[in-house]
Design an enzyme around this catalytic site. Structure first.
Site, PDB file in Angstrom:
ATOM      1  N   ASP A   1      -7.186   1.460  11.420  1.00 44.48           N
ATOM      2  CA  ASP A   1      -5.976   2.273  11.493  1.00 44.48           C
ATOM      3  C   ASP A   1      -6.179   3.703  11.025  1.00 44.48           C
ATOM      4  O   ASP A   1      -5.513   4.623  11.514  1.00 44.48           O
ATOM      5  CB  ASP A   1      -4.848   1.618  10.705  1.00 44.48           C
ATOM      6  CG  ASP A   1      -4.141   0.534  11.502  1.00 44.48           C
ATOM      7  OD1 ASP A   1      -4.324   0.489  12.732  1.00 44.48           O
ATOM      8  OD2 ASP A   1      -3.409  -0.270  10.900  1.00 44.48           O
TER       9      ASP A   1
ATOM     10  N   ARG B   1       0.064   2.154  16.933  1.00 39.95           N
ATOM     11  CA  ARG B   1      -0.336   3.306  16.122  1.00 39.95           C
ATOM     12  C   ARG B   1      -0.129   4.660  16.800  1.00 39.95           C
ATOM     13  O   ARG B   1       0.321   5.608  16.156  1.00 39.95           O
ATOM     14  CB  ARG B   1      -1.786   3.154  15.646  1.00 39.95           C
ATOM     15  CG  ARG B   1      -1.999   1.971  14.701  1.00 39.95           C
ATOM     16  CD  ARG B   1      -1.014   2.026  13.541  1.00 39.95           C
ATOM     17  NE  ARG B   1      -1.169   0.920  12.606  1.00 39.95           N
ATOM     18  CZ  ARG B   1      -0.250   0.023  12.346  1.00 39.95           C
ATOM     19  NH1 ARG B   1       0.902   0.053  12.998  1.00 39.95           N
ATOM     20  NH2 ARG B   1      -0.456  -0.915  11.449  1.00 39.95           N
TER      21      ARG B   1
ATOM     22  N   ASP C   1       0.815  -1.217   0.000  1.00 39.76           N
ATOM     23  CA  ASP C   1       0.000   0.000   0.000  1.00 39.76           C
ATOM     24  C   ASP C   1       0.850   1.269   0.000  1.00 39.76           C
ATOM     25  O   ASP C   1       0.661   2.156  -0.847  1.00 39.76           O
ATOM     26  CB  ASP C   1      -0.937   0.008   1.215  1.00 39.76           C
ATOM     27  CG  ASP C   1      -1.951  -1.115   1.181  1.00 39.76           C
ATOM     28  OD1 ASP C   1      -1.641  -2.177   0.636  1.00 39.76           O
ATOM     29  OD2 ASP C   1      -3.063  -0.934   1.711  1.00 39.76           O
TER      30      ASP C   1
ATOM     31  N   SER D   1      -1.909  -9.348   4.297  1.00 40.05           N
ATOM     32  CA  SER D   1      -1.535  -8.096   4.940  1.00 40.05           C
ATOM     33  C   SER D   1      -0.914  -8.435   6.280  1.00 40.05           C
ATOM     34  O   SER D   1      -1.567  -9.022   7.153  1.00 40.05           O
ATOM     35  CB  SER D   1      -2.781  -7.215   5.135  1.00 40.05           C
ATOM     36  OG  SER D   1      -2.443  -6.032   5.826  1.00 40.05           O
TER      37      SER D   1
END
Length: 405
Positions: free
Chosen positions: A129, A100, A18, A181
């Site tokens: 996310d 995160r 990505d 992923s």
């Protein structure tokens, strides 16, 4: 803000499919904008960070920064989370979610330092996310513009991302046959997508990365000792270590015995259910050890409160609300509750299991004299009669009232 007004953007760059597409896409669509790739070193092992940096430059990044935050990540985010006991939906140790806030905070700090006016992330419009990144951006630097390519571009699948890179003559390690992923940091590694999108499909060996299959793990159990001070792991097998070293060592020990695997379907914040295979070997051992000491030290009301805080904190972390007053308050309460959580635990690792088989603490409320089934001189069992009469008094009054009405 118009695209033409964005002068410099800092992209949270992982080196995955990505974000690899995002760099040339930004250059193509934000033509007057300098693209700065930011790589957070949070203990990932799968890919060499120097290679990721080289790849970012090859893709067209004007600058690339690698910032080592793995020790801060463990000491200032993972250990405070552990003290709260947070586990999302009774299974997930929040490996992606807890990373995160520190990634986004470091990204913001870099953007402000180099005079960037925009931030960019590679999270999809379907996931959690995007909320976690942007909630942190909002809490720390609301003036910065946010670019979320998955919500802007016309690319609709990872297959189309691969085709986009192919047209540009850029190679990728991903493929249309095996598009998983993966998210990795020192706390955990997750695998999603591919065959896992059908919950009837059994996870294959490709869905597990760190840990040995419990069926193939050693046939002999291994016992390890862990020391805890104020709710934090400070020693493994007699060796005093910092938080990062403790976690790293326990990851190695746990992975060897297949500890820390879960295959779950969870509720995302935006309402979609998703399936993932998560591996958290060291974290699972840490949780086992901490809960064992808490059983000795915490009284019933304190443990009840800690359990309540754990559930609330799990949602805050999962939902991207680390930098909020509520999160800060829960962490403060957990820190207070952890003051007496000191002790030593023996953990047995065997075929995917992590069990506390010995426990002791100088602050233990466990008293053999009171708990024994043998003769004692400290407890009068007759005292229980009065306690039970008072404890059950509302039920007694209700029953008597119903009898005579």
């Amino acid at each position: 803000m118009q695209k033409s007004n964005v002068n410099k953007v800092v992209l949270a760059y992982s080196g995955g499919l990505d974000t690899s597409v995002i760099i040339p896409w930004l250059k193509e669509n934000y033509t007057s904008c300098k693209v700065v790739a930011f790589i957070a070193d949070i203990g990932q092992q799968l890919n060499d960070i120097n290679e990721i940096k080289i790849k970012a430059k090859q893709l067209g990044a004007d600058e690339c920064y690698v910032i080592d935050i793995k020790e801060e990540f463990v000491s200032d985010y993972i250990y405070p989370m552990l003290k709260t006991g947070a586990i999302y939906e009774n299974s997930y140790l929040l490996g992606t979610a807890i990373a995160r806030p520190i990634i986004a905070k470091t990204q913001v700090d870099l953007a402000l330092r180099i005079g960037a006016d925009a931030l960019c992330h590679g999270a999809t419009g379907k996931g959690n996310d995007q909320v976690r990144f942007e909630s942190t951006y909002a809490a720390l630097a609301p003036q910065l513009h946010i670019i979320a390519p998955w919500r802007e571009w016309k690319l609709k699948s990872r297959k189309e991302l691969l085709n986009y890179l192919k047209k540009l003559g850029i190679s990728s390690n991903a493929s249309t046959e095996k598009i998983y992923s993966k998210d990795e940091n020192v706390w955990h590694i997750s695998t999603e997508g591919g065959i896992l999108e059908d919950p009837w499909n059994i996870a294959t060996k490709e869905c597990w990365t760190w840990t040995l299959d419990p069926l193939d793990a050693p046939d002999q159990p291994e016992n390890i000792t862990i020391k805890i001070n104020q709710g934090g792991i400070i020693s493994v097998n007699g060796e005093n270590l910092n938080p990062y070293q403790c976690l790293h060592n326990l990851n190695v020990l746990g992975a060897k015995h297949g500890v820390g695997r879960i295959d779950i379907v969870e509720n995302r914040l935006i309402g979609i259910k998703s399936r993932g295979c998560y591996e958290t070997p060291g974290g699972t051992i840490m949780m086992t050890a901490l809960r064992a000491v808490e059983q000795l030290v915490m009284d019933r009301d304190s443990l009840k409160l800690r359990d309540y805080l754990a559930k609330e904190m799990s949602y805050l972390i999962y939902d991207g609300k680390w930098f909020t007053p509520t999160s800060k308050s829960i962490q403060s309460a957990a820190l207070s509750l952890a003051e007496d959580i000191n002790g030593e635990i023996t953990i047995q690792l065997y075929k995917g299991q992590s069990k506390a088989i010995q426990k002791k603490s100088g602050n233990s409320l466990y008293s053999r004299e009171f708990a024994t089934f043998g003769e004692d001189t400290v407890y009068d069992q007759g005292d229980a009669e009065g306690f039970i009469r008072l404890y059950s008094l509302p039920s007694r009054i209700r029953a008597l009232k119903n009898k005579f009405n």
